[in-house]
Each structure stands twice: as structure tokens, then as C-alpha cells.
Write a protein that holds these residues in place. Sequence first.
Motif, PDB file in Angstrom:
ATOM      1  N   SER A   1       0.697  -1.191   0.017  1.00 27.16           N
ATOM      2  CA  SER A   1      -0.126  -0.027   0.057  1.00 27.16           C
ATOM      3  C   SER A   1       0.858   1.236   0.050  1.00 27.16           C
ATOM      4  CB  SER A   1      -0.816   0.020   1.233  1.00 27.16           C
ATOM      5  OG  SER A   1      -0.140  -0.004   2.225  1.00 27.16           O
ATOM      6  N   ASN A   2       2.208   1.094   0.213  1.00 26.37           N
ATOM      7  CA  ASN A   2       3.039   2.380   0.117  1.00 26.37           C
ATOM      8  C   ASN A   2       3.996   2.476  -1.027  1.00 26.37           C
ATOM      9  OD1 ASN A   2       2.762   4.199   2.439  1.00 26.37           O
ATOM     10  ND2 ASN A   2       2.837   2.116   3.705  1.00 26.37           N
ATOM     11  N   ASP A   3       3.404   1.426  -1.943  1.00 22.37           N
ATOM     12  CA  ASP A   3       4.017   1.335  -3.157  1.00 22.37           C
ATOM     13  C   ASP A   3       5.485   1.175  -3.158  1.00 22.37           C
ATOM     14  OD1 ASP A   3       1.774   2.324  -4.649  1.00 22.37           O
ATOM     15  OD2 ASP A   3       2.293   4.520  -4.283  1.00 22.37           O
ATOM     16  N   ALA A   4       5.968   0.291  -2.174  1.00 24.98           N
ATOM     17  CA  ALA A   4       7.345  -0.072  -2.077  1.00 24.98           C
ATOM     18  C   ALA A   4       7.830  -1.322  -2.955  1.00 24.98           C
ATOM     19  CB  ALA A   4       7.675  -0.459  -0.437  1.00 24.98           C
ATOM     20  N   LEU A   5       6.905  -2.180  -3.373  1.00 26.21           N
ATOM     21  CA  LEU A   5       6.989  -3.287  -3.875  1.00 26.21           C
ATOM     22  C   LEU A   5       6.825  -3.242  -5.600  1.00 26.21           C
ATOM     23  CD1 LEU A   5       5.280  -5.739  -1.592  1.00 26.21           C
ATOM     24  CD2 LEU A   5       7.727  -4.924  -1.308  1.00 26.21           C
ATOM     25  N   LEU A   6       7.863  -4.028  -6.110  1.00 22.15           N
ATOM     26  CA  LEU A   6       7.734  -4.354  -7.861  1.00 22.15           C
ATOM     27  C   LEU A   6       6.563  -4.995  -8.116  1.00 22.15           C
ATOM     28  CD1 LEU A   6       9.633  -3.572 -10.077  1.00 22.15           C
ATOM     29  CD2 LEU A   6      10.736  -5.985  -9.671  1.00 22.15           C
ATOM     30  N   ASP A   7       5.992  -4.648  -8.828  1.00 23.60           N
ATOM     31  CA  ASP A   7       4.822  -5.526  -9.474  1.00 23.60           C
ATOM     32  C   ASP A   7       5.548  -6.819 -10.384  1.00 23.60           C
ATOM     33  OD1 ASP A   7       2.550  -6.757 -10.959  1.00 23.60           O
ATOM     34  OD2 ASP A   7       1.873  -4.614 -11.634  1.00 23.60           O
ATOM     35  N   LEU A   8       5.402  -7.827  -9.971  1.00 22.53           N
ATOM     36  CA  LEU A   8       5.982  -8.875 -10.686  1.00 22.53           C
ATOM     37  C   LEU A   8       5.076  -9.593 -11.772  1.00 22.53           C
ATOM     38  CD1 LEU A   8       7.440 -10.859  -7.576  1.00 22.53           C
ATOM     39  CD2 LEU A   8       8.724  -9.371  -9.181  1.00 22.53           C
ATOM     40  N   GLN A   9       3.771  -9.171 -11.966  1.00 17.76           N
ATOM     41  CA  GLN A   9       2.981  -9.720 -12.918  1.00 17.76           C
ATOM     42  C   GLN A   9       3.465  -9.708 -14.429  1.00 17.76           C
ATOM     43  OE1 GLN A   9      -0.142 -11.051 -11.719  1.00 17.76           O
ATOM     44  NE2 GLN A   9       0.275 -12.176 -13.683  1.00 17.76           N
ATOM     45  N   THR A  10       4.303  -8.599 -14.839  1.00 11.63           N
ATOM     46  CA  THR A  10       4.716  -8.430 -16.476  1.00 11.63           C
ATOM     47  C   THR A  10       5.884  -9.597 -16.334  1.00 11.63           C
ATOM     48  OG1 THR A  10       5.807  -6.594 -15.526  1.00 11.63           O
ATOM     49  CG2 THR A  10       3.765  -6.356 -16.815  1.00 11.63           C
ATOM     50  N   TYR A  11       6.578  -9.677 -15.401  1.00 11.53           N
ATOM     51  CA  TYR A  11       7.921 -10.492 -15.396  1.00 11.53           C
ATOM     52  C   TYR A  11       7.401 -11.907 -15.350  1.00 11.53           C
ATOM     53  CZ  TYR A  11      10.385  -6.335 -14.169  1.00 11.53           C
ATOM     54  OH  TYR A  11      10.963  -5.014 -14.279  1.00 11.53           O
ATOM     55  N   PHE A  12       6.280 -12.291 -14.612  1.00 14.05           N
ATOM     56  CA  PHE A  12       5.612 -13.757 -14.672  1.00 14.05           C
ATOM     57  C   PHE A  12       5.093 -13.949 -16.135  1.00 14.05           C
ATOM     58  CE2 PHE A  12       4.734 -13.389  -9.929  1.00 14.05           C
ATOM     59  CZ  PHE A  12       5.797 -14.062  -9.541  1.00 14.05           C
ATOM     60  N   ASP A  13       4.394 -12.844 -16.665  1.00 20.25           N
ATOM     61  CA  ASP A  13       3.767 -13.155 -18.070  1.00 20.25           C
ATOM     62  C   ASP A  13       4.951 -13.456 -19.087  1.00 20.25           C
ATOM     63  OD1 ASP A  13       1.542 -12.932 -16.820  1.00 20.25           O
ATOM     64  OD2 ASP A  13       0.990 -10.756 -17.422  1.00 20.25           O
ATOM     65  N   GLU A  14       5.890 -12.425 -18.949  1.00 19.98           N
ATOM     66  CA  GLU A  14       7.210 -12.394 -20.018  1.00 19.98           C
ATOM     67  C   GLU A  14       7.844 -13.948 -19.811  1.00 19.98           C
ATOM     68  OE1 GLU A  14       9.925  -9.345 -19.424  1.00 19.98           O
ATOM     69  OE2 GLU A  14       8.343  -7.885 -19.760  1.00 19.98           O
TER      70      GLU A  14
ATOM     71  N   VAL B   1       4.808 -17.812   2.491  1.00 23.49           N
ATOM     72  CA  VAL B   1       5.722 -16.938   2.533  1.00 23.49           C
ATOM     73  C   VAL B   1       6.170 -16.314   1.079  1.00 23.49           C
ATOM     74  CG1 VAL B   1       8.015 -16.245   3.200  1.00 23.49           C
ATOM     75  CG2 VAL B   1       6.838 -17.555   4.803  1.00 23.49           C
ATOM     76  N   GLY B   2       6.232 -15.139   0.702  1.00 21.56           N
ATOM     77  CA  GLY B   2       6.547 -14.789  -0.548  1.00 21.56           C
ATOM     78  C   GLY B   2       8.072 -14.108  -0.843  1.00 21.56           C
ATOM     79  N   TYR B   3       8.340 -14.209  -1.612  1.00 23.11           N
ATOM     80  CA  TYR B   3       9.594 -13.626  -2.497  1.00 23.11           C
ATOM     81  C   TYR B   3       9.103 -12.292  -2.968  1.00 23.11           C
ATOM     82  CZ  TYR B   3      12.397 -18.034  -2.309  1.00 23.11           C
ATOM     83  OH  TYR B   3      12.920 -19.119  -2.216  1.00 23.11           O
ATOM     84  N   VAL B   4       9.567 -10.986  -2.436  1.00 23.74           N
ATOM     85  CA  VAL B   4       9.048  -9.804  -3.257  1.00 23.74           C
ATOM     86  C   VAL B   4      10.321  -9.116  -3.582  1.00 23.74           C
ATOM     87  CG1 VAL B   4       6.896  -9.660  -2.051  1.00 23.74           C
ATOM     88  CG2 VAL B   4       8.994  -8.526  -1.101  1.00 23.74           C
ATOM     89  N   ALA B   5      10.018  -8.071  -4.607  1.00 24.05           N
ATOM     90  CA  ALA B   5      11.372  -7.384  -4.745  1.00 24.05           C
ATOM     91  C   ALA B   5      11.138  -5.717  -4.353  1.00 24.05           C
ATOM     92  CB  ALA B   5      11.614  -7.482  -6.384  1.00 24.05           C
ATOM     93  N   SER B   6      11.753  -4.844  -4.236  1.00 27.53           N
ATOM     94  CA  SER B   6      11.862  -3.616  -3.901  1.00 27.53           C
ATOM     95  C   SER B   6      11.364  -2.936  -5.106  1.00 27.53           C
ATOM     96  CB  SER B   6      12.987  -3.127  -3.236  1.00 27.53           C
ATOM     97  OG  SER B   6      13.013  -1.513  -3.312  1.00 27.53           O
TER      98      SER B   6
ATOM     99  N   ASP C   1      -2.858  -7.514  -9.897  1.00 25.87           N
ATOM    100  CA  ASP C   1      -1.384  -8.278 -10.492  1.00 25.87           C
ATOM    101  C   ASP C   1      -0.758  -8.832  -9.185  1.00 25.87           C
ATOM    102  OD1 ASP C   1      -1.800  -6.750 -12.711  1.00 25.87           O
ATOM    103  OD2 ASP C   1      -0.351  -5.405 -12.342  1.00 25.87           O
ATOM    104  N   LEU C   2       0.011  -9.740  -9.464  1.00 21.35           N
ATOM    105  CA  LEU C   2       0.675 -10.374  -8.283  1.00 21.35           C
ATOM    106  C   LEU C   2       2.084  -9.767  -8.052  1.00 21.35           C
ATOM    107  CD1 LEU C   2       0.247 -13.103  -6.758  1.00 21.35           C
ATOM    108  CD2 LEU C   2       1.423 -14.339  -8.328  1.00 21.35           C
ATOM    109  N   TYR C   3       2.274  -9.520  -6.793  1.00 18.73           N
ATOM    110  CA  TYR C   3       3.411  -8.828  -6.288  1.00 18.73           C
ATOM    111  C   TYR C   3       4.438  -9.719  -5.607  1.00 18.73           C
ATOM    112  CZ  TYR C   3       1.790  -4.330  -7.456  1.00 18.73           C
ATOM    113  OH  TYR C   3       1.408  -3.178  -8.061  1.00 18.73           O
ATOM    114  N   ALA C   4       4.070 -11.193  -5.610  1.00 25.75           N
ATOM    115  CA  ALA C   4       5.165 -11.927  -4.982  1.00 25.75           C
ATOM    116  C   ALA C   4       5.075 -13.313  -5.576  1.00 25.75           C
ATOM    117  CB  ALA C   4       4.724 -12.281  -3.455  1.00 25.75           C
TER     118      ALA C   4
END
Lengths: 434, 326
Positions: free
Chosen positions: A111-124, A319-324, A147-150
Motif C-alpha cells: 500500500s506504500n508502493d514499496a514493492l515491484l509488480d511482478l505480474q509482467t515478469y511472470f507473463d514474460e 511466505v513470498g519472495y518480493v522485490a523492492s 497483479d501478483l506482487y510476490a
Amino acid sequence: MRHAKRCSWLLVVLLFALVVSVAYAQDVPVIGAQNCAEPGNLTMWVWDENWARVIGSAIDVWSEKYCPGATVDLQVQPWQQYWDLLKTNVAGGNMPDVFNVSQDRFFFYASNDALLDLQTYFDEAGVDTSVWGSGMIDPYRWGDNGDLYAAPVNWDTIVIFYNKDIFDAAGISYPSEKWDWYGFAAAAAALTNAEQDIYGAAVYSEYQSGYPNWIASTGIPPIVGPGRTQCTLTETSSLDALNFLKDLYDNGYMPSVSIMGGASADDAFNFWLAGKLAMVSAGSWKLPTALEEATFNWDVVRLPRNPETGRTRSIVHSVGYVASANTPNPDLAANLIVYLSSDEGQRFFAEAGGVAPANPAVQQIWVDSFGDTEVNIQAFIDATEDSQGVTVFDEIWDKINTELVVNVFDLGVSVEQAAQDACDFINTQLSAVR
Amino acid sequence: MRKVSLPDLPEVSRNIMTIALNWLGRTPLTRRRALWGLALVAPNVLGLLFFFGIPVLNAFITSFQEWNAIKPPVPIGFANFERLANDSAFWQALTNTLKLLIFAVPVGVASALFVALLLNQQLRGRGIFRTIYFLPVVTSTVAAAMVWTWIFQPRYGLAGNLLSPLGLRDLNWLTRPDLVLIPIGIVMVWQRIGFDMVLFLAGLQNIPRQLYEAAIIDGANRWQRFRFVTLPMLSPTTFFIVLLSVINAFQVFDQVYVMTARTTRGGVGGSAVTLTYFMYDRGFLKSEFGYASAIAMVLFLIILGMTILQLRLQRRWVYYESEGGV
């Protein structure tokens, strides 16, 4: 000349046949690893030593095979300080590039926009995210498109661990897959032995291992409803579930929070390990501990069914892996996450045992990792079928959740009153979030 | 040398201030001495400035902002302070802190004095006892508080066993809102006794023997010697210890954090929340760093106010030998 041409055709056909047969011989991976576009340096945080070891071996292979020249500075920040340290590092602009989050804390960072949206990377990368159970990933969706962020690392489900010796001593048959709340209550009563200081059960502990499973089996999401708009603790079925547990406590079949020394699932589980409890609800992450430390005969069984709905529902957590969001190497970070979730990367977790891998391709390896055991490990996998994701999403609520447990199962406050107090707080927080 | 009049500060700070003030004077000798003094305290002062001064300044600025540590801070003037004045949780934390202070400071100082008097006697194995009493000071608060958590566990805990003749075996010390401050206060006192004891011992050994001899000749009994020689001669030490204990009581955090960690953090309904814990809660758990900084500023002002008040009050009861008797 002509002969040579025929030969080359033959060669092409043979080569093609070879390629096809190789492709078929090796199963198509559920999630495949990809080569990285450009190597670089990443920092990564995890909170568990064992995980760090497993992830470390996976990263070594990744940087050798898929991304030569890439380096990852993998740091273990112990759980007790993990979230405080993460917050101070965020404040100082020093967020790790890749890190672990739990479903309940994801909300704050998303909610503080601190995470990378991983959806496009998963799609690619052609990752089919539907291979992950919805309870594992739904709490990690964010934004209008969901979108999936983790990427989920693992899953945990909750079952009942029971001490066979106490069952034998009380002359009661072991519980079966089909048992319901009444059967459970009857067993708890029969197993309690006040003279020997043995309790029938402890199943009310805070969050994932405890009372929310009982609420979930009535069919409603525990604590917070869908859309994060309403507290559900004061709904009739929540109150019924809590009152069912309170009755067991009032009758002396379950020990108080103070007697177990705490409201957490660990406190209840340690009490069980000490031989003072016949039954305890606990997660799959406790399997290795139980196998190593239990000095009595034991087994596991799925949670009893709610007599009205006929459902047994476990709270599942991944537990999730997320990116900044601010990582200088988003492509690389996403590439590493895809690798760690791939069949190849998840194999390290499966083989290490203890942690059930999120990727279904390597599930069986996890089961086999426990070796020749009589324990009904299938119960954990079965419990993923009808499961409920984590609905509490902030550590403040975590406190309210513990307070509810202490109020009801230690201080003798009525379920109605305790639930109302908790809901008053949660609803105020919910409207503040909106 | 120019005579400078000073408020009645304890010896050390008075010396520092004298040096500083004389430095402004003209005498080259004093100036050189002052420079030496300053050079010698410089490492400490610089360390304080960088690792303490700058964060304090930052906190001061943050207290006038709204900041959740991720998004850029927004200046909001005095809003944090206004909110604080109307926040019942703040008043509860302040009340809890004062309760702990009222318990821990007198009990702690009295017990430390008692132990120091005992261990000031010619006692066999005195060194061992002194070490034992000092051990809690060097023990990690977290580890100690965990052990105390077990002690206060009902049924299986030591406290319950000791109190069981009174029928108090199954008290839920750490969850009951009306009881939870008692174990926390006890751990605070237990951990401070050793430190205060050492200070008292030093103070006791500085009392000239001839005062006691004179008192004995005058026919003073044991109690009178304690009351009219020991206590007044010890008053500067006592003052110093009270000052430190009050500051310490305002900063209690670890005990609350550890002893309520396994049940409800900060106690049911905030019954164990102290000012520093409240600050931590708002800052690190709720990510309201501006608000948490405002709490820090208020805490600073409270401690400053208490210290100034005590410095004023000391004239009435603290006796410095060098200044001549009353």
C-alpha cells in the motif's frame, strides 16, 4: 552430390527426432528457469537460517547456470528483528532488492508502493500462476488488476497433532479423517486427566494455528471479511466457533494461556511436546521438530469437520519472495525470483525437507524427504484442498488477535464481549485504511 | 582567578562548567588547562554529538511531520502534539510509567542502600556477595526478563509456588491488567540494585571514620549514627542515584517488551504500556514515525523537567561537605 543431399536430409530428420525425444523424455517443467538479461548485484533478506542455507545453494546454481557474473548478498535477519530492521532500512532508503514477506505484512509495503509488480515478469517468463493455490497467492495480489506482487515460497497447513500414548492410556481409539467437532469435544473430555496434569487439547492459540481455523470451517473468512471492509468476529458463526472452544476451556479440557506460558502456537506446541497435551493444532512447519523431539508415539489428522457445514478448513499461509520497487536491477531481481520459484529452484527446498514447496512439481520430493515415517503426511496436503488464506494483514491486528485469545482463554472475558472489543478496534482501523 | 557563582550542580558537572566559564576568562594558564580538559573530553563529546545529537535533531524535526518511513514526510506543524494531548493511550502510558516510578525508585534506592550497608561490614566472602548482587546489572535484560517470565508463570512458576501457602498459586501475573505492572516493577528493581549498591558503597567508604568516632564519644547509638552521620554524609550519592533511577524509570522498555511478548504485547488493553514502549509501538508497529518522535520530545521534556525540579529540591536535603555544614 545427390547422395550427399539425401544424407543431409536424413541428418535433419534424425536431429529433429532427437530433439523431440529429448524434449519428451524430460518433462516440461511446471515453472521453468530463464537466463538473465544482464548480470548484476543484488541484496536479499530472509529471516530463517535454514532457509538461507537452502536459498543460498539455489542461488549458487542460478548464478552459475543462468546468470554468470551475478552476485547476491544473502543476509539473515532474525525474525525477532526482521520487520523492525526492514522498516528502518526502508526509512533510510536501504531496502534489500529481494526479500521475504509474510501475507499479513505484505499489505503495508504494497500500500506504500514499496514493492515491484511482478505480474509482467511472470507473463514474460511464461509462468502459469494458476499452479499456485489461490490461498497461497491471493493475499499477494495488489492494485486494480489484481497483479501478483510476490512468488510463493512454500505453503503451511494446519492439522491436529495427537499423542497416541495418551489416547492409549485413556482407552480411546485414534481420530479418523471423518471426525467432527462433537467427536473432538468428546475426545478432549475423555483425554483430560487432572490428577496427572494432562489436558485434552489446546487449539485456540493466536492466528494461523488456532481459533481462526474453527471459524473458517463454519464457512466465513475469519477476523476480516472479503474486501477488507468488515470485522467478522461478531458474526454468529464466529461466536459459535469461539464459544465451542470456550466451553472446552471452561470445562478444564484446555489449559489457560498463562499455564502454557503464552498465547502463541509455539507455546501450545511445546506444551504438547512436554507430554502435557493430548491434542494440539499446529502447522506443517512443526513436522521436523515433532519427528526429532517427541518422546512419545504420535500422529497427525485433519482438523475435525464442522457438524453443520461438514467442512474442515485449514488456514494456509505462504511466505513470498518480493522485490523492492526501487531496486536498480528490477529485471535481475525478477529473474532470480522466477528461478527460485521454478521446479529447479524449489527442488532445493523440497529436498531439504521441513518446508513444503509452493511449486506442485516437487511436492512428492518433500513428502519423501521425511523418509520412512508412519506419520500421515498426506493429511497436510489434503488440508490444502479446502483452505483459507490469511485475512489479517497488519501486525497491529495481530496484537488484537492475541488480546482476544488472552481475554477469552485466560481472563475469563465472555466471547461476545471480547469479540466486540476486537471488532471495534478492527473496524476503526479498516475505515482508517480506506 | 575570577570567582564564578554557580547553581548547586553535582561535583562533576560543576567542575566542567567552571572550566568552560574560565575558558572565557583572560588568564592564559586557565585557558591552557581548559583546552587540555576539552581535548580530553573531546572523543566522548564528539561521539555523543554524532551518534546522539544528530538523531535527536532529526527526531525533533520529524516530530513536526507526518511520516510513515516509506512516503516522503509531510510537515504538519503542531498536529502531532495536539493529538498526543487528546490521546487516552498516551495518558495511560504516562500513568503506567509513573506507577512504575513510584514503586521502583523508592524501593530500588532503599534496597540498594540496605544491601550496601550490609556489604560494607567486615563480612566473610564479602567480595562474592558484592559480585552476586552486581550480576543482574551485567546480565542481558532480555535474557533476565525471560527467566522472570517463567518465574511468574502460574502453576509451574517459582512465584506461584512461593505464594501457594497464601492461595495465590494460579495468579495470571502477566496477563491480568491489574497485576502486570508488579512483575515488571520487580524486575526493574532487581536489575538496578547492583549498580546503585556500588555507588552507595563508594559513598559509604568516603565517610571519614572520625565522624563515627566522635559520634560514639557523644554517646550516639547505632541508629543515631546512621541517621545523623551516614545518611547526611551519603546524601550527595543518594541524590545522584535518585536522579539516575528516575530517568531510568522513565525509559523502561525491555522488561515490558519481553515479559508481555508471549501473551499480549504491552499487556491486555495497554495495561503494561510505558512511555518508551508507546513510542516504539506508534513508531515501529504502526509506522507513525512523526507521532513517535513527538512522543520522544514530550518524554524528553518530562525528564528534563523532573531533573530540573530535583536539582532545585536538592538544596533542601543534600549536604556537600566541601561547602561547610548547615
